[in-house]
Design a protein around this motif. Structure first.
Motif, PDB file in Angstrom:
ATOM      1  N   ARG A 167     -16.724 -19.365  11.708  1.00 32.76           N
ATOM      2  CA  ARG A 167     -16.573 -19.890  13.056  1.00 32.76           C
ATOM      3  C   ARG A 167     -15.392 -19.171  13.682  1.00 32.76           C
ATOM      4  NH1 ARG A 167     -20.943 -22.507  13.610  1.00 32.76           N
ATOM      5  NH2 ARG A 167     -20.886 -21.179  15.419  1.00 32.76           N
ATOM      6  N   GLU A 181      -7.647 -24.129   2.777  1.00 34.24           N
ATOM      7  CA  GLU A 181      -7.354 -25.293   1.938  1.00 34.24           C
ATOM      8  C   GLU A 181      -8.609 -26.113   1.662  1.00 34.24           C
ATOM      9  OE1 GLU A 181      -4.178 -27.782   3.217  1.00 34.24           O
ATOM     10  OE2 GLU A 181      -2.718 -26.161   3.275  1.00 34.24           O
ATOM     11  N   GLY A 182      -9.676 -25.822   2.387  1.00 34.69           N
ATOM     12  CA  GLY A 182     -10.927 -26.519   2.129  1.00 34.69           C
ATOM     13  C   GLY A 182     -11.156 -27.722   3.017  1.00 34.69           C
ATOM     14  N   VAL A 183     -10.401 -27.871   4.092  1.00 33.70           N
ATOM     15  CA  VAL A 183     -10.647 -28.975   5.023  1.00 33.70           C
ATOM     16  C   VAL A 183     -11.181 -28.412   6.333  1.00 33.70           C
ATOM     17  CG1 VAL A 183      -8.953 -30.480   3.970  1.00 33.70           C
ATOM     18  CG2 VAL A 183      -8.260 -29.030   5.855  1.00 33.70           C
ATOM     19  N   ARG A 184     -11.501 -29.296   7.261  1.00 30.81           N
ATOM     20  CA  ARG A 184     -12.058 -28.875   8.543  1.00 30.81           C
ATOM     21  C   ARG A 184     -11.143 -27.873   9.228  1.00 30.81           C
ATOM     22  NH1 ARG A 184     -15.965 -31.122  11.842  1.00 30.81           N
ATOM     23  NH2 ARG A 184     -15.004 -30.675  13.841  1.00 30.81           N
ATOM     24  N   ASN A 186      -9.741 -27.311  11.937  1.00 28.99           N
ATOM     25  CA  ASN A 186      -9.082 -27.656  13.196  1.00 28.99           C
ATOM     26  C   ASN A 186      -7.691 -27.044  13.130  1.00 28.99           C
ATOM     27  OD1 ASN A 186     -10.611 -30.794  12.865  1.00 28.99           O
ATOM     28  ND2 ASN A 186     -11.015 -29.419  14.553  1.00 28.99           N
ATOM     29  N   ALA A 338     -17.450 -22.090  24.614  1.00 25.17           N
ATOM     30  CA  ALA A 338     -17.834 -23.505  24.596  1.00 25.17           C
ATOM     31  C   ALA A 338     -18.505 -23.831  23.267  1.00 25.17           C
ATOM     32  CB  ALA A 338     -18.763 -23.819  25.758  1.00 25.17           C
ATOM     33  N   ARG A 339     -19.288 -22.902  22.777  1.00 28.71           N
ATOM     34  CA  ARG A 339     -19.966 -23.141  21.504  1.00 28.71           C
ATOM     35  C   ARG A 339     -18.969 -23.141  20.357  1.00 28.71           C
ATOM     36  NH1 ARG A 339     -23.302 -18.370  20.270  1.00 28.71           N
ATOM     37  NH2 ARG A 339     -21.611 -17.855  18.850  1.00 28.71           N
ATOM     38  N   SER A 341     -15.676 -23.863  20.440  1.00 30.77           N
ATOM     39  CA  SER A 341     -14.609 -24.868  20.468  1.00 30.77           C
ATOM     40  C   SER A 341     -14.707 -25.712  19.203  1.00 30.77           C
ATOM     41  CB  SER A 341     -14.794 -25.763  21.694  1.00 30.77           C
ATOM     42  OG  SER A 341     -14.086 -26.966  21.515  1.00 30.77           O
ATOM     43  N   CYS A 342     -13.561 -26.003  18.610  1.00 35.79           N
ATOM     44  CA  CYS A 342     -13.623 -26.758  17.357  1.00 35.79           C
ATOM     45  C   CYS A 342     -13.882 -28.236  17.618  1.00 35.79           C
ATOM     46  CB  CYS A 342     -12.346 -26.582  16.554  1.00 35.79           C
ATOM     47  SG  CYS A 342     -10.977 -27.610  17.115  1.00 35.79           S
ATOM     48  N   GLY A 343     -13.708 -28.678  18.879  1.00 32.72           N
ATOM     49  CA  GLY A 343     -13.988 -30.072  19.196  1.00 32.72           C
ATOM     50  C   GLY A 343     -12.817 -31.001  19.000  1.00 32.72           C
ATOM     51  N   TRP A 344     -11.641 -30.448  18.767  1.00 35.76           N
ATOM     52  CA  TRP A 344     -10.489 -31.322  18.503  1.00 35.76           C
ATOM     53  C   TRP A 344      -9.938 -31.905  19.792  1.00 35.76           C
ATOM     54  CZ3 TRP A 344      -8.273 -33.972  14.816  1.00 35.76           C
ATOM     55  CH2 TRP A 344      -6.921 -34.332  14.902  1.00 35.76           C
ATOM     56  N   CYS A 345      -9.707 -31.063  20.804  1.00 35.71           N
ATOM     57  CA  CYS A 345      -9.003 -31.602  21.979  1.00 35.71           C
ATOM     58  C   CYS A 345      -9.907 -31.637  23.213  1.00 35.71           C
ATOM     59  CB  CYS A 345      -7.713 -30.835  22.240  1.00 35.71           C
ATOM     60  SG  CYS A 345      -7.950 -29.184  22.859  1.00 35.71           S
ATOM     61  N   ARG A 349     -12.988 -29.090  24.521  1.00 34.76           N
ATOM     62  CA  ARG A 349     -14.284 -29.616  24.107  1.00 34.76           C
ATOM     63  C   ARG A 349     -15.136 -30.028  25.296  1.00 34.76           C
ATOM     64  NH1 ARG A 349     -12.503 -33.937  21.694  1.00 34.76           N
ATOM     65  NH2 ARG A 349     -12.881 -35.105  23.593  1.00 34.76           N
TER      66      ARG A 349
ATOM     67  N   ALA B  49      -4.845 -34.810  20.085  1.00 29.38           N
ATOM     68  CA  ALA B  49      -6.215 -34.393  20.359  1.00 29.38           C
ATOM     69  C   ALA B  49      -6.693 -34.764  21.753  1.00 29.38           C
ATOM     70  CB  ALA B  49      -7.151 -34.982  19.314  1.00 29.38           C
ATOM     71  N   ARG B  51      -5.119 -35.530  24.671  1.00 29.59           N
ATOM     72  CA  ARG B  51      -4.366 -34.908  25.771  1.00 29.59           C
ATOM     73  C   ARG B  51      -4.253 -35.826  26.988  1.00 29.59           C
ATOM     74  NH1 ARG B  51      -2.268 -31.585  22.378  1.00 29.59           N
ATOM     75  NH2 ARG B  51      -1.608 -29.966  23.804  1.00 29.59           N
ATOM     76  N   TYR B 157     -10.875 -39.194  17.231  1.00 27.82           N
ATOM     77  CA  TYR B 157     -10.686 -38.981  15.788  1.00 27.82           C
ATOM     78  C   TYR B 157      -9.990 -40.152  15.082  1.00 27.82           C
ATOM     79  CZ  TYR B 157     -12.141 -34.127  16.273  1.00 27.82           C
ATOM     80  OH  TYR B 157     -12.862 -32.996  16.527  1.00 27.82           O
ATOM     81  N   ARG B 177     -19.213 -29.305  15.616  1.00 27.84           N
ATOM     82  CA  ARG B 177     -18.136 -28.625  16.340  1.00 27.84           C
ATOM     83  C   ARG B 177     -18.399 -28.736  17.832  1.00 27.84           C
ATOM     84  NH1 ARG B 177     -21.434 -24.746  18.099  1.00 27.84           N
ATOM     85  NH2 ARG B 177     -22.935 -24.258  16.511  1.00 27.84           N
ATOM     86  N   GLY B 178     -17.428 -28.244  18.606  1.00 29.15           N
ATOM     87  CA  GLY B 178     -17.584 -28.215  20.045  1.00 29.15           C
ATOM     88  C   GLY B 178     -17.831 -29.605  20.594  1.00 29.15           C
ATOM     89  N   ASN B 179     -18.614 -29.693  21.651  1.00 32.69           N
ATOM     90  CA  ASN B 179     -18.810 -31.024  22.211  1.00 32.69           C
ATOM     91  C   ASN B 179     -20.002 -31.742  21.579  1.00 32.69           C
ATOM     92  OD1 ASN B 179     -20.954 -29.835  23.485  1.00 32.69           O
ATOM     93  ND2 ASN B 179     -20.628 -30.928  25.417  1.00 32.69           N
ATOM     94  N   ILE B 181     -19.619 -32.751  18.302  1.00 31.51           N
ATOM     95  CA  ILE B 181     -19.115 -33.320  17.045  1.00 31.51           C
ATOM     96  C   ILE B 181     -19.610 -34.755  16.906  1.00 31.51           C
ATOM     97  CG2 ILE B 181     -17.119 -31.853  16.684  1.00 31.51           C
ATOM     98  CD1 ILE B 181     -15.421 -33.955  17.998  1.00 31.51           C
ATOM     99  N   ALA B 457     -11.610 -32.296  -1.107  1.00 34.33           N
ATOM    100  CA  ALA B 457     -10.672 -31.195  -1.256  1.00 34.33           C
ATOM    101  C   ALA B 457      -9.653 -31.247  -0.134  1.00 34.33           C
ATOM    102  CB  ALA B 457     -11.415 -29.881  -1.236  1.00 34.33           C
TER     103      ALA B 457
END
Ligand SMILES: Cc1cc2nc3c(=O)[nH]c(=O)nc-3n(C[C@H](O)[C@H](O)[C@H](O)COP(=O)(O)O)c2cc1C
Ligand code: SF4
Ligand code: SF4
Ligand code: FES
Lengths: 422, 507
Positions: A167, A181-184, A186, A338-339, A341-345, A349, B49, B51, B157, B177-179, B181, B457
């Protein structure tokens, strides 16, 4: 300028260890391990003026100097080979055609930073490059350039290749660390910066492939020599420019940093394609605002390009001719961001799909004048996103509104795209 | 007097003093200035996250519009929450969140107790500019207790952070991911965490609602009263919500020195007995319906008669370890008042002696509150299956472990998997920076025959790992291991055929 990184011209051929050594390969490492202190290696990198080739152009030696030297526990070096920015493919060329300077550069960097375990985080799709890397690393290990007690100096280095799950956000250094580290994947909040608290909570330096690959030459031939490779006194070293789009010869070239845009296009690129005239280009990967013919004489170096309203970024140049719809170009790039974006903020997003929707409307002829204001608001407010992906995504949109507002408004007033689609 | 690391700053012309390390958002809340926030939660901390908590820093660094939850308060800082730039950004964030959120509050069970509703109205977002299609999701079946309505999600989240990080379960989280999730499970199925009910309280919108009470009342319809959970001896604070004299649901009530912000699913969902029709709802005297006052008068009359006839020595007052502390204290008072000869709390002398012995070991110096446990640096669990006996204690131990505490399990009356999970915790807390995390399906080296554990993990493994013969997994939420062979007894979902619940007979 004689190429340093891309000096093995035969396409599709990767030099053997013997070929690389015949050319002075691993001499820098031998010199450093035999007679230089880690601090001296770091100082040479500082003196060379080397700036990160991963997009932000941060001075590499300065970044290294942020690593605290007295903390207990290991430190890490990560080579960022994720390279998913549209228009950028220089790292792939390097990894497939000459990964040796990267291996040697990583060994030097690890020696300077006191790192015993380093990682190469490589893009999912780069199967061939990853296979090549693994082969070359095994060869280097057999010859004693990796592993324990390198060249009898007592310096140990473990090097691992990690293939990304794939990604764009995995290229952002803190998301990369999470992925490793093996986590999402973000991004993490900064500060603390990775140099202080990175992989598994330990000090970590993340550098781009090309950045690290430049280090052997800096050590072998001296920082002053390397710095003088550039075309201007302010710039330092050589740079890989990977060109695509409507030029006659779209390829990856190693050129002096600070060469002008016109010189790149008219020189190694062989000018525009027959029938094409230069309209605009993206100078450094999808997240950099456009340059136009007005910028023909701009020196392709970090500060001059920034002064021209854009960013040198990765050096991934995409050239557009007079028949290209800039709304369409921007829409295409925004669709990517847009595709990805990790979707965190929220700004990224939700804001990017909003921008995509409006650009789609404008391109399809159903936009209205108020839409331009909404786009402008997004250019401003996406700066308040959590990481640099969203502000980067606004690069081309900002350029579109600043340089091609007339073209945008023409879409709206005509109720259709004024360009014929090919 | 000014504490050495006390920070003084000014927010909206109000001088504020907070300890070092406090965020500007918390500093503002401490003087009752509400800055909108979704992802920040007092128990989960900052995420940065959503904002929506933007403020403008007028003096201090960094200047300009900043996220107040991420910004540590600094001496001499001057902050405005009403600056037009910050207000505009907050409004923009609400507009983004409302792009896909359904505009149907009247038919949402969260309406009236919804943070998104409050902050949307407060922020003045009223005009919709986005004219495209909305994003839609498919909901999941998450068990009998919690309804899932993903279209209402604003991606703060909180749920995933609570469920995985705070509570250590792995069957629910964020995907995609993205919008697009998605907050859910790999597939339909009851949530496995014995703390899953907190999703209802913690979600700022209507994604998770209490299925057992959906569409029975609006928030303002409830009779609410502060109360204490009757299901184990920890005394977690709760707010029962009733309407028309029927208990509809139980909400966690914040008490920082006991349960913090959360309660376990037993406390939340096992209250069906309260509404059992067999429970007397009318006072009777000689089988004749009377008022409560009349009933009390009749009781006093009978007692007086009894004392006159037989003497106080023949009167016994009986409390119970299953009764509330207040009730038991009142029993002691009653004994004093009447001069009764016997006061008993136990039906078994041995149990009484053991309890007395245990209580005598507690001193003010060594007794630890749940808050103390959450901050402990070493925890020893003796002969106890925490998840079964006092679930919120297990959650507190997990917080200690997350803070770096060592956890030891002593005794044989401990489910093997719990011990296993705890052991892994202790090992990992010794070298949190070890690059050799146990990979998926790792087997503890000293137990090659052990069941394969699957610590997520990079994120702390669950404490104590559910599963095996005696954990909570496989049982339904709200039931301890002793009830395993008996069905759980939730309050029935309205219209469902579940029989009315009864109290667990096991403890
Ligand atoms: C969304 C995003 C994607 C990125 N992708 C890459 C990448 O693919 N390769 C890379 O070298 N740097 C990438 N970067 C930059 C890295 O975060 C980081 O700055 C860089 O690897 C540092 O290396 P340098 O100092 O050698 O340039 C990305 C940054 C962002 C915000
Ligand atoms: S800007 Fe926000 S949503 Fe976008 S990639 Fe960065 S953290 Fe993720
Ligand atoms: S489900 Fe609720 S708590 Fe979870 S991210 Fe969505 S809005 Fe937040
Ligand atoms: S509350 Fe500050 S970013 Fe969400």
């Amino acid at each position: 300028m004689e190429p340093i990184l891309l000096r093995y011209e035969r396409a599709g051929h990767c030099p053997t260890l013997d070929e690389y050594r015949a050319d002075g390969g691993f001499e820098a490492l031998a010199t450093a391990l035999a007679g230089m202190s880690p601090d001296a290696v770091q100082q040479a990198v500082i003196d060379s003026g080397l700036r990160g080739r991963g997009g932000a152009g941060f001075p590499t030696g300065r970044k290294w100097s942020f690593v605290p030297r007295n903390l207990p526990g290991p430190r890490y070096l990560i080579c960022n080979a994720d390279e998913m920015e549209p228009g950028t493919y220089k790292d792939r060329v390097l990894l497939e055609q000459n990964p040796w300077p990267l291996i040697e550069g990583m060994a030097l960097a690890c020696y300077a930073l006191g790192v015993g375990h380093a990682f190469i985080f490589i893009r999912r799709g780069y199967e061939r490059a990853a296979a090549n890397l693994r082969r070359v690393m095994a060869e280097a290990r057999r010859a004693g350039f990796l592993g324990e007690n390198i060249l009898g100096s007592g310096f140990n280095l473990e090097l691992d290749v990690h293939q990304s799950a794939g990604r764009y956000i995995c290229g952002e250094e803190t998301a990369l660390i999470n992925a490793l580290e093996g986590v999402r994947a973000n991004p993490r909040a900064k500060p603390p910066f990775p140099a202080v608290k990175g992989l598994w909570g330990q000090p970590t330096v993340v550098n781009n492939v090309e950045t690290l690959a430049n280090i052997p030459a800096i050590i072998a031939r001296g920082p002053a020599w390397w710095k003088a490779l550039a075309a201007t006194p302010e710039a330092a070293g050589s740079k890989l420019f990977c060109v695509s789009g409507h030029v006659a010869n779209p390829e990856c070239f190693e050129l002096p940093l600070g060469i002008t845009l016109g010189e790149i296009i008219d020189g190694p690129c062989g000018g525009m394609r027959p029938g094409s005239g230069f309209k605009a280009c993206i100078p450094g990967g999808a997240s950099t605002p456009f340059l136009t013919a007005d910028h023909w004489g701009v020196a392709m170096d970090f500060d001059p390009v920034a002064k021209a309203g854009s960013r040198l970024g990765t050096g991934g140049i995409i050239v557009f001719d007079q028949n290209t719809c800039m709304v369409g170009v921007t829409l295409n790039l925004i669709r990517f961001f847009a595709r990805e974006s990790c979707g965190w903020c929220t700004p990224c997003r939700e804001g990017l799909p909003f921008v995509r929707h409006i650009l789609e409307k404008i391109e399809n002829g159903s936009g209205n004048a108020g839409d331009v204001d909404i786009l402008r608001e997004h250019v401003h407010y996406l700066n308040y996103a959590f990481c640099a992906l969203a502000p980067g995504a606004m690069g081309p949109l900002e350029g579109l509104l600043r340089l091609f507002e007339d073209e945008v408004r023409e879409h709206i007033t005509k109720g259709k795209c004024p360009f014929t689609r090919l | 007097m000014n504490h050495p690391n006390e920070i003084k700053l000014i927010i909206d012309d109000i001088p504020v003093e907070v300890p070092e390390g406090t965020s500007v958002l918390e500093a503002a809340l401490s003087v009752d200035i509400t800055i909108p926030h979704f992802c920040w939660h007092p128990a989960l901390g900052k995420a940065g996250a959503c904002r929506v908590c933007a403020v403008k820093v007028l003096e201090g660094s960094p200047r300009g519009v900043q996220m107040s939850c991420m910004l540590p308060a600094q001496d001499g800082m001057v902050v405005s929450t009403t600056d037009p730039e910050a207000v505009a950004l907050r409004k923009g964030v609400i507009e983004w969140l409302m792009i896909n959120h359904p505009h149907d509050c009247p038919v949402c069970d969260e309406g009236g107790e919804c943070q998104l509703q409050d902050f949307t109205i407060a922020g003045g977002h009223g005009l919709r500019r986005y004219d495209g299609r909305k994003r839609t999701y498919t909901n999941q079946y998450l068990g009998e207790y919690i309804e899932h309505e993903m279209n209402r999600c604003i991606q703060c989240y909180r749920c995933a952070r609570f469920y995985q990080e705070y509570a250590g379960a792995t069957d629910f989280g964020v995907m995609g991911r993205g919008n697009m999730i998605y907050f859910g499970r790999q597939g339909d199925g009851p949530l496995e965490s014995p703390f899953s009910g907190n999703l209802v309280d913690i979600c700022p919108t209507g994604v998770f609602t209490d299925k057992t009470a959906r569409f029975r009342a609006r928030y303002w319809d409830y009779d609410l009263a502060p109360s204490v959970c009757p299901h184990c001896s920890l005394g977690c604070n709760i707010t029962p919500a009733a309407r028309y004299r029927e208990l509809l649901k139980v909400i966690a009530r914040r008490n920082d020195s006991v349960n913090g912000w959360f309660i376990c699913d037993r406390g939340r969902f096992s209250n069906g007995a309260v509404n059992a029709p067999e429970r007397p709802r009318q006072a009777l005297a000689d089988n004749r319906p009377v008022s409560c006052d009349e009933a009390m008068d009749a009781l006093l009359e009978r007692l007086t008669e009894f004392l006159e006839l037989n003497g106080p020595a023949s009167l016994a007052i009986v409390g119970s370890p299953r009764m509330s502390l207040e009730g038991n204290i009142m029993a002691a008072r009653l004994r004093e008042l009447l001069g009764a000869g016997t006061l008993s709390y136990f039906d078994d002398r041995l149990q009484a002696e053991r309890t007395m012995e245990a209580a005598s070991l507690l001193t003010t110096a060594n007794a630890a509150s749940l808050a103390d446990v959450r901050k402990a640096d070493l925890v020893a669990i003796m002969e106890c299956d925490l998840l079964a006996e006092a679930p919120m204690m297990a959650l507190a131990v997990r917080q200690a472990w997350r803070g770096g505490a060592r956890v030891y399990v002593v005794g044989c009356d401990v489910p093997f998997d719990s011990a296993q999970g705890t052991k892994t915790l202790a090992e990992r807390s010794r070298s949190p920076a070890s690059p050799t995390h146990p990979g998926p399906d790792s087997v503890p080296p000293d137990r090659p025959d052990a069941p394969r554990t699957r610590p997520g993990a990079g994120c702390p493994p669950p404490l104590p790992a559910p599963g095996g013969a005696r954990g909570w997994s496989g049982s339904r939420p709200g039931v301890c291991s002793r009830t395993r062979s008996h069905p759980a007894t939730p309050r029935p979902v309205r219209g469902s055929a579940t029989p009315r619940g009864q109290r667990c007979p096991h403890c």
